[in-house]
Design an enzyme around this catalytic site. Sequence first.
Site, PDB file in Angstrom:
ATOM      1  N   PRO A  90      39.839  24.005  44.795  1.00  0.00           N
ATOM      2  CG  PRO A  90      41.813  24.167  43.572  1.00  0.00           C
ATOM      3  CD  PRO A  90      41.288  23.771  44.919  1.00  0.00           C
ATOM      4  CD  GLU A 117      50.849  19.381  45.870  1.00  0.00           C
ATOM      5  OE1 GLU A 117      51.678  20.312  45.941  1.00  0.00           O
ATOM      6  OE2 GLU A 117      50.089  19.220  44.904  1.00  0.00           O
ATOM      7  NE  ARG A 155      30.289  44.538  48.939  1.00  0.00           N
ATOM      8  CZ  ARG A 155      30.803  45.760  49.025  1.00  0.00           C
ATOM      9  NH1 ARG A 155      31.907  45.957  49.693  1.00  0.00           N
ATOM     10  NH2 ARG A 155      30.214  46.787  48.455  1.00  0.00           N
ATOM     11  CG  ASP A 170      28.403  46.060  45.676  1.00  0.00           C
ATOM     12  OD1 ASP A 170      28.629  47.255  45.454  1.00  0.00           O
ATOM     13  OD2 ASP A 170      28.821  45.454  46.663  1.00  0.00           O
TER      14      ASP A 170
HETATM   15  C1  LIG Z   1      44.966  23.330  49.137  1.00  0.00           C
HETATM   16  N1  LIG Z   1      44.668  24.580  48.483  1.00  0.00           N
HETATM   17  C2  LIG Z   1      44.928  24.520  47.060  1.00  0.00           C
HETATM   18  C3  LIG Z   1      44.721  25.838  46.399  1.00  0.00           C
HETATM   19  N2  LIG Z   1      43.387  26.387  46.704  1.00  0.00           N
HETATM   20  C4  LIG Z   1      42.655  26.973  45.699  1.00  0.00           C
HETATM   21  O1  LIG Z   1      43.168  27.149  44.586  1.00  0.00           O
HETATM   22  C5  LIG Z   1      41.250  27.400  45.897  1.00  0.00           C
HETATM   23  N3  LIG Z   1      40.552  27.390  47.028  1.00  0.00           N
HETATM   24  O2  LIG Z   1      39.320  27.847  46.757  1.00  0.00           O
HETATM   25  N4  LIG Z   1      39.224  28.183  45.450  1.00  0.00           N
HETATM   26  C6  LIG Z   1      40.415  27.902  44.875  1.00  0.00           C
HETATM   27  N5  LIG Z   1      40.694  28.107  43.543  1.00  0.00           N
HETATM   28  C7  LIG Z   1      42.962  26.306  48.116  1.00  0.00           C
HETATM   29  C8  LIG Z   1      43.287  25.009  48.763  1.00  0.00           C
END
Ligand SMILES: CN1CCN(C(=O)c2nonc2N)CC1
Length: 247
Positions: A90, A117, A155, A170
């Site tokens: 994130p 985490e 794709r 698309d």
């Molecule tokens: C450790 N882990 C936490 C949760 N995560 C995500 O929420 C995420 N990854 O890519 N976009 C997202 N949104 C992936 C990595």
Amino acid sequence: MPTRFDVITLFPDLFRILLDQGVTGRALARGLAELHLWNPRDFTHDVHRTVDDRPYGGGPGMVMKVEPLREAIQAARAAAPQSRVAYLSPQGRVLDQAAMLEIAACPGWILLAGRYEGVDERLIESHVDEEWSIGDYVLSGGELPAMVVMDAVIRLLPGALGHADSARQDSHMDGLLDCPHYTRPERIEEGSVPSVLIGGDHAAIKRWRLRQALGRTWQRRPDLLKRRGLSEAERTLLDEFILAHRE
Ligand SMILES: CN1CCN(C(=O)c2nonc2N)CC1
């Protein structure tokens, strides 16, 4: 030259969904793209095959350890020397269609799918080239984001779709939302198919589809329209849509 994906994941079986069916399954079977899976647990050296530990400073959950990930990344880099390393999180750059086009232009990617985490920051600072997010929400792991990226990118690869035009039409291609779609039967209790689509006038159908795409983008995602800008002809079509849909 196939686009190569090397995914570092504790749950390699999850990726069967890409291999077994659909556009991604066919593209991988035809060698348009390659998928290689690396499990950090295979790069541990203790009897418990430890990949995570408690966070320094306390707090909930566990953090993925550097060493198994470092060794997995090094093994993937040795197998795919042209690939760059991307960590799904994130905290990364939020990906859109333009980003997927950039990603598709590269020969390969080593995708790090984290769990718990997250991963020890020292691993990210020392071994990760890019950090990507698929959206501002928190998931249980990086596997689904990695699959989202691979699906969107595969794709776009030449030959991956049955009809080359499909990718360009698309949603979010050319910066617009997609037009409405209809199929048989022509008349049902939910309504009838717009007559222009039945008529066989391909120029009129093309204009109608672009007008609908412009109008829906104006209605639902004005931010996309502002970013994209409009040609004179597109402005005229959008004005026609607005006139026809004014309250
Ligand atoms: C450790 N882990 C936490 C949760 N995560 C995500 O929420 C995420 N990854 O890519 N976009 C997202 N949104 C992936 C990595």
